[in-house]
Design a protein around this motif. Structure first.
Motif, short mmCIF file in Angstrom:
data_model
loop_
_atom_site.label_atom_id
_atom_site.label_comp_id
_atom_site.label_asym_id
_atom_site.label_seq_id
_atom_site.Cartn_x
_atom_site.Cartn_y
_atom_site.Cartn_z
N ALA A 138 -4.74 14.84 -10.78
CA ALA A 138 -3.99 14.32 -9.63
C ALA A 138 -4.74 13.14 -9.04
O ALA A 138 -5.95 13.21 -8.83
N LEU A 139 -4.04 12.01 -8.83
CA LEU A 139 -4.66 10.80 -8.30
C LEU A 139 -3.96 10.38 -7.01
O LEU A 139 -2.74 10.56 -6.85
N GLU A 140 -4.74 9.81 -6.10
CA GLU A 140 -4.17 9.30 -4.86
C GLU A 140 -3.26 8.11 -5.14
O GLU A 140 -3.39 7.43 -6.17
N ALA A 141 -2.37 7.83 -4.22
CA ALA A 141 -1.37 6.78 -4.41
C ALA A 141 -2.00 5.42 -4.66
O ALA A 141 -1.49 4.61 -5.43
N GLY A 142 -3.12 5.15 -4.03
CA GLY A 142 -3.72 3.82 -4.17
C GLY A 142 -4.68 3.69 -5.33
O GLY A 142 -5.29 2.63 -5.51
N ASP A 143 -4.82 4.72 -6.14
CA ASP A 143 -5.80 4.68 -7.23
C ASP A 143 -5.16 4.08 -8.49
O ASP A 143 -5.00 4.74 -9.51
N GLY A 144 -4.81 2.82 -8.39
CA GLY A 144 -4.21 2.14 -9.55
C GLY A 144 -5.15 2.01 -10.71
O GLY A 144 -4.75 2.08 -11.88
N GLU A 145 -6.44 1.80 -10.40
CA GLU A 145 -7.42 1.65 -11.48
C GLU A 145 -7.53 2.94 -12.28
O GLU A 145 -7.60 2.92 -13.52
N GLY A 146 -7.53 4.08 -11.59
CA GLY A 146 -7.61 5.36 -12.29
C GLY A 146 -6.39 5.61 -13.16
O GLY A 146 -6.50 6.10 -14.28
N GLN A 147 -5.21 5.25 -12.64
CA GLN A 147 -3.99 5.43 -13.42
C GLN A 147 -4.01 4.55 -14.68
O GLN A 147 -3.66 5.00 -15.77
#
Length: 468
Positions: free
Chosen positions: A399-408
């Motif tokens: 599960a990733l936070e909404a602002g974690d574009g780098e992780g996605q």
């Protein structure tokens, strides 16, 4: 060329511009002389030899089976049969005699003298086909290396007009011997250069495989007897346009394409060169860089022409070559048998084949009955591939936070994303599949990742904000 010269070589005959007239001879030991050869009928072996010759776009003027009780050291065939065939060759005006056996240089040369025609054995025939089919620089290098290895021991045929001469200033050998030795040295130097180039190719392929493992998409390799329908199946699954024709060795150069599985996972599908009985060892060695793709594959699909009368014998030949590549054909967790061309079987045989496949135990050993032409059974094949991959590749939930574009972005670049969902707050929930060796790397980067429970409510683990 004077009367002492050997006939033109096969390559020059095949490149004249008109179709070469070819007589195909199948000299086979009787069952009593070679009981181990009875797995494949002599008629089927001759048909395959004719198919090999036809693959060179020649005119087949005749075909004949010769029964042998023993192999003659000088001519392979008996004296009476040599004379009988010489008459047939003269009557049919055949320019090339294709012998479905392995001839020694001496046997080949003696038969050429007796037949007054070019003689080519099974190895030479396959090499000629490979030479015509190779399209890439790598494929051409591999074929050339195999061809040079084959020709090196046969140089005496190419220089029969430079006979060894005795006498004169105490020399035992004449200019012919000098020319042969020079040619042999030049061939060896060329072979050394090709081997160095292929070593570079092997290293490059190794780097490509390493980069694919880092992505990482699983590799699924197609193997099988030549003309089993591998390229047609490859095209059907990937919607590619790889050359596929009802022709032996229609394609040589390996091709890789992406393939999407039913649950969203992706794999790389690799089409390889077809195998054949008595495949020259020099070709297996020369194509080892290409066949490394099979050895390194996560899943191997053994494609069989199940409608062919010699399907079992062809399968045995493929298993034998796979063993040379250190691939265990009985490892059903990795290898899937694909019974292709079921549409060509008679209706009653289709029912029998499907029953035989579905009743095999344990379930993991069941072959997939398919038709690459009609598309029948392909969904089951894709499901089988996915099932095998799931056995060895853990599925994790992140599960990733909404602002974690780098992780996605990192997840998409380095893992196989099976599914993605989000909640009202914008948090993204990923189900990913990874190679076993990548699991610890994922857990270090996303400490909140947990093993996914497929088909059950998932307790999503939180990944720290900014973990990407």
């Amino acid at each position: 060329m004077n009367e002492q010269q050997a006939p033109q070589d096969g390559a020059s005959l095949l490149r004249r511009g008109k179709k070469t007239r070819v007589l195909v001879i199948g000299p086979y030991l009787t069952d009593r002389a070679a009981p181990e050869a009875s797995i494949r009928s002599r008629e089927a072996r001759l048909d395959e030899a004719v198919g090999l010759a036809r693959a060179m776009d020649v005119e087949i003027v005749g075909q004949d089976i010769v029964s042998l009780t023993q192999i003659r050291p000088a001519t392979y065939l008996g004296k009476g049969k040599v004379e009988e065939l010489a008459k047939k060759i003269e009557d049919s005006e055949a320019e090339l005699v294709a012998m479905d056996c392995a001839l020694s240089p001496v046997q080949q040369r003696n038969l050429e003298k007796a037949f007054s025609a070019k003689v080519i054995d099974r190895t030479g025939l396959i090499l000629e086909i490979f030479g015509e089919r190779a399209r890439t620089a790598e494929g051409a290098l591999q074929v050339e290396l195999a061809h040079l290895t084959y020709q090196k021991s046969r140089l005496v045929r190419s220089w029969t007009h430079l006979e060894r001469q005795r006498g004169g200033f105490g020399f035992l050998g004449g200019p012919g011997e000098t020319q042969i030795e020079t040619d042999r040295r030049l061939i060896q130097e060329r072979m050394n250069r090709i081997e160095r180039d292929l070593e570079t190719v092997k290293k490059t392929r190794g780097l490509h495989r390493k980069s694919r493992r880092d992505v990482p998409f699983p590799i699924v390799a197609l193997v099988g007897y030549t003309n089993a329908g591998k390229s047609t199946l490859f095209n059907r699954l990937t919607k590619a346009e790889v050359f596929a024709e009802d022709l032996l060795f229609a394609t040589l150069d390996p091709t890789l394409r992406g393939l999407k599985l039913p649950h969203g996972g992706r794999v790389i599908l690799s089409d390889t060169v077809g195998f054949i009985s008595d495949l020259p060892h020099m070709l297996v060695s020369a194509f080892r860089a290409t066949l490394e793709e099979v050895r390194e594959a996560d899943i191997v699909l053994h494609v069989r022409d199940i409608a062919h009368g010699d399907s079992k014998a062809q399968s045995a030949d493929v298993v034998k070559i796979l063993a040379e590549l250190d691939v265990d054909a009985h490892d059903h967790a990795r290898l899937i048998e694909v019974w292709n061309k079921v549409d060509l079987a008679a209706p009653e045989d289709q029912v029998r084949l499907r029953g035989a496949a579905s009743s095999r135990r344990p379930e993991i050993e069941r072959p997939c009955v398919v038709s690459a032409v009609t598309g029948e059974g392909l969904d089951d094949l894709l499901a089988a591939i996915e099932s095998r991959l799931a056995r060895g590749r853990p599925v994790l939930s992140v599960a990733l936070e909404a602002g974690d574009g780098e992780g996605q972005a990192w997840l998409y670049a380095h893992t196989e994303v099976m599914s993605r969902a989000s909640d009202d707050s914008g948090r993204a929930f990923f189900e990913i599949r990874v190679a076993p060796e990548q699991r610890l790397r994922i857990l270090r980067r996303f400490p909140g990742a947990v093993a996914a429970q497929r088909g059950a409510p998932v307790e999503w683990a939180e990944a720290p904000t900014g973990s990407g």
